[in-house]
Design a protein around this motif. Structure first.
Motif, PDB file in Angstrom:
ATOM      1  N   GLN A  71      31.015  42.991  46.482  1.00 19.34           N
ATOM      2  CA  GLN A  71      29.919  42.733  45.552  1.00 19.34           C
ATOM      3  C   GLN A  71      30.166  43.510  44.259  1.00 19.34           C
ATOM      4  O   GLN A  71      30.383  44.737  44.285  1.00 19.34           O
ATOM      5  N   ASN A  72      30.132  42.778  43.140  1.00 24.72           N
ATOM      6  CA  ASN A  72      30.328  43.376  41.807  1.00 24.72           C
ATOM      7  C   ASN A  72      31.634  44.170  41.740  1.00 24.72           C
ATOM      8  O   ASN A  72      31.689  45.285  41.213  1.00 24.72           O
ATOM      9  N   LEU A  73      32.680  43.573  42.281  1.00 20.52           N
ATOM     10  CA  LEU A  73      33.977  44.244  42.346  1.00 20.52           C
ATOM     11  C   LEU A  73      35.047  43.278  41.874  1.00 20.52           C
ATOM     12  O   LEU A  73      35.087  42.117  42.325  1.00 20.52           O
ATOM     13  N   SER A  74      35.899  43.738  40.983  1.00 20.27           N
ATOM     14  CA  SER A  74      37.000  42.904  40.508  1.00 20.27           C
ATOM     15  C   SER A  74      38.130  42.903  41.529  1.00 20.27           C
ATOM     16  O   SER A  74      38.194  43.756  42.420  1.00 20.27           O
ATOM     17  N   ARG A  75      39.022  41.952  41.372  1.00 19.86           N
ATOM     18  CA  ARG A  75      40.134  41.842  42.313  1.00 19.86           C
ATOM     19  C   ARG A  75      41.049  43.066  42.247  1.00 19.86           C
ATOM     20  O   ARG A  75      41.588  43.499  43.267  1.00 19.86           O
ATOM     21  N   SER A  76      41.204  43.623  41.075  1.00 19.52           N
ATOM     22  CA  SER A  76      42.075  44.792  40.942  1.00 19.52           C
ATOM     23  C   SER A  76      41.486  46.023  41.613  1.00 19.52           C
ATOM     24  O   SER A  76      42.222  46.949  41.974  1.00 19.52           O
ATOM     25  N   GLN A  77      40.164  46.057  41.794  1.00 17.45           N
ATOM     26  CA  GLN A  77      39.518  47.196  42.448  1.00 17.45           C
ATOM     27  C   GLN A  77      39.495  47.078  43.964  1.00 17.45           C
ATOM     28  O   GLN A  77      39.120  48.037  44.645  1.00 17.45           O
ATOM     29  N   TYR A  78      39.888  45.928  44.477  1.00 12.52           N
ATOM     30  CA  TYR A  78      39.839  45.711  45.925  1.00 12.52           C
ATOM     31  C   TYR A  78      40.807  46.675  46.616  1.00 12.52           C
ATOM     32  O   TYR A  78      41.956  46.823  46.197  1.00 12.52           O
ATOM     33  N   PRO A  79      40.357  47.378  47.674  1.00  9.87           N
ATOM     34  CA  PRO A  79      41.212  48.380  48.328  1.00  9.87           C
ATOM     35  C   PRO A  79      42.517  47.783  48.847  1.00  9.87           C
ATOM     36  O   PRO A  79      42.519  46.709  49.462  1.00  9.87           O
ATOM     37  N   GLN A  80      43.606  48.490  48.605  1.00 10.79           N
ATOM     38  CA  GLN A  80      44.914  48.028  49.063  1.00 10.79           C
ATOM     39  C   GLN A  80      45.010  48.028  50.590  1.00 10.79           C
ATOM     40  O   GLN A  80      45.782  47.259  51.159  1.00 10.79           O
ATOM     41  N   GLU A  81      44.249  48.886  51.229  1.00 11.12           N
ATOM     42  CA  GLU A  81      44.279  48.925  52.693  1.00 11.12           C
ATOM     43  C   GLU A  81      43.760  47.628  53.313  1.00 11.12           C
ATOM     44  O   GLU A  81      44.061  47.335  54.481  1.00 11.12           O
ATOM     45  N   LEU A  82      42.967  46.873  52.556  1.00  9.42           N
ATOM     46  CA  LEU A  82      42.356  45.645  53.076  1.00  9.42           C
ATOM     47  C   LEU A  82      42.967  44.389  52.468  1.00  9.42           C
ATOM     48  O   LEU A  82      42.369  43.314  52.553  1.00  9.42           O
ATOM     49  N   ARG A  83      44.136  44.504  51.884  1.00  4.01           N
ATOM     50  CA  ARG A  83      44.718  43.347  51.185  1.00  4.01           C
ATOM     51  C   ARG A  83      45.101  42.220  52.136  1.00  4.01           C
ATOM     52  O   ARG A  83      45.306  41.088  51.694  1.00  4.01           O
ATOM     53  N   PHE A  84      45.235  42.516  53.441  1.00  6.24           N
ATOM     54  CA  PHE A  84      45.584  41.473  54.410  1.00  6.24           C
ATOM     55  C   PHE A  84      44.350  40.866  55.081  1.00  6.24           C
ATOM     56  O   PHE A  84      44.485  40.080  56.022  1.00  6.24           O
ATOM     57  N   PHE A  85      43.171  41.224  54.611  1.00  6.34           N
ATOM     58  CA  PHE A  85      41.935  40.718  55.194  1.00  6.34           C
ATOM     59  C   PHE A  85      41.246  39.778  54.195  1.00  6.34           C
ATOM     60  O   PHE A  85      41.174  40.083  53.004  1.00  6.34           O
ATOM     61  N   PHE A  86      40.757  38.650  54.696  1.00  2.00           N
ATOM     62  CA  PHE A  86      39.896  37.800  53.881  1.00  2.00           C
ATOM     63  C   PHE A  86      38.543  38.478  53.725  1.00  2.00           C
ATOM     64  O   PHE A  86      38.029  39.086  54.669  1.00  2.00           O
ATOM     65  N   TYR A  87      37.964  38.361  52.563  1.00  2.00           N
ATOM     66  CA  TYR A  87      36.667  38.983  52.313  1.00  2.00           C
ATOM     67  C   TYR A  87      35.636  37.926  51.940  1.00  2.00           C
ATOM     68  O   TYR A  87      35.954  36.790  51.597  1.00  2.00           O
ATOM     69  N   ILE A  88      34.366  38.338  51.991  1.00  2.00           N
ATOM     70  CA  ILE A  88      33.234  37.488  51.633  1.00  2.00           C
ATOM     71  C   ILE A  88      32.613  38.041  50.359  1.00  2.00           C
ATOM     72  O   ILE A  88      32.259  39.220  50.301  1.00  2.00           O
ATOM     73  N   ASP A  89      32.492  37.200  49.359  1.00  2.00           N
ATOM     74  CA  ASP A  89      31.943  37.617  48.077  1.00  2.00           C
ATOM     75  C   ASP A  89      30.430  37.389  48.067  1.00  2.00           C
ATOM     76  O   ASP A  89      29.956  36.260  48.199  1.00  2.00           O
TER      77      ASP A  89
END
Length: 276
Positions: free
Chosen positions: A175-193
């Motif tokens: 929520q209210n987060l850009s793609r570049s701010q998404y944690p690298q630890e979770l890059r292999f997980f699909f997320y819900i916006d």
């Protein structure tokens, strides 16, 4: 005069004949009514016999319904269905409360952990949160800019990843987060916006949890088929129950020693940071 007398005689002669005809019609109607009344019991009896099941046929048995995913033994082996992790900022707390209210108000009445409500007063924060993670099937991370600045949130994210990496038990919510701010630890997980349509995101979370519980019910059924169905003596535990509980025991986290040491070190760093 003679003609008039003959008409009078004819009219008197026709009266008895008419009365006799009416009497015959009345008798005929009475006989038809009596025959109908005598035949009605047999008709009703035959209809009741035809409607009732035959004596030679076996009674109808309902087919057993499949076991519900919400009542499976594996589901109740843990205390919560979803652990909701969020920062302590008011806006994030309000969003987490709305999510939990949606999940718990659904027809399935999912069990959620919310730290403002479900933690024990006076308990250690690290103990309460780590125990809640272990006792939850799924972990929903409400990732916001505030989440990334909260040391406890980062610690709980690493805790969840250490206990079940790539196990479909982690649900990132952005929520209210850009793609570049998404944690690298979770890059292999699909997320819900949740930024655009929160209600749709809540529905997806609900479906994800139900899908996981359905998979648990299927797993339980497979274990039942593979388990010996021999009766156990009274006072002894059932091997089926032991296998089911062991396969989903919250204490069996199977974390490597290096990960445990790293987790304890990060926990001490977080505590020192908050004390300062």
């Amino acid at each position: 005069m003679h003609g008039w007398f003959q008409k009078l005689l004819k009219s008197r002669a026709s009266v008895p004949a008419q009365c006799e005809q009416e009497t015959k019609v009345a008798k005929k109607s009475v006989s038809s009514v009596s025959s109908a009344s005598t035949s009605s019991p047999s008709t009703s009896t035959s209809s009741s016999l035809s409607s009732s099941p035959s004596l030679g046929t076996a009674p109808f048995k309902k087919t057993s319904q499949p076991q519900s995913a919400l009542s499976s033994l594996l589901r109740w082996s843990r205390k919560y269905d979803v652990f909701v992790c969020h920062s302590s900022v008011h806006s994030d707390t309000e969003e987490a409360i709305r999510l939990v209210s949606f999940l718990e108000a659904s027809p399935q009445s999912l069990r959620c952990f919310l730290w403002q409500r479900d933690t024990c007063p006076g308990g250690a924060m690290s103990t309460e949160l780590c125990q809640a993670v272990e006792e939850s099937h799924l972990r929903a991370l409400l990732i916001t800019p505030n989440f990334l600045q909260d040391d406890w949130c980062i610690y709980m994210m690493h805790q969840a990843l250490a206990e079940g990496p790539m196990s479909n038990r982690l649900i990132p919510l952005v929520q209210n987060l850009s793609r570049s701010q998404y944690p690298q630890e979770l890059r292999f997980f699909f997320y819900i916006d949740l930024s655009r349509n929160p209600d749709r995101g809540y529905t997806l979370v609900n479906k994800t949890v139900l899908k996981y519980l359905q998979d648990l019910a299927i797993k339980e059924k497979e274990l039942e088929c593979n388990t010996d169905s021999s009766d156990e003596p009274s006072g002894e535990s059932s091997p089926k129950k032991d296998n089911l509980m062991l396969s989903n025991d919250p204490t069996e986290t199977q974390i490597p020693l290096e990960v445990i040491e790293k987790r304890d070190k990060s926990l001490s760093d977080v505590c020192e940071h908050h004390q300062q």
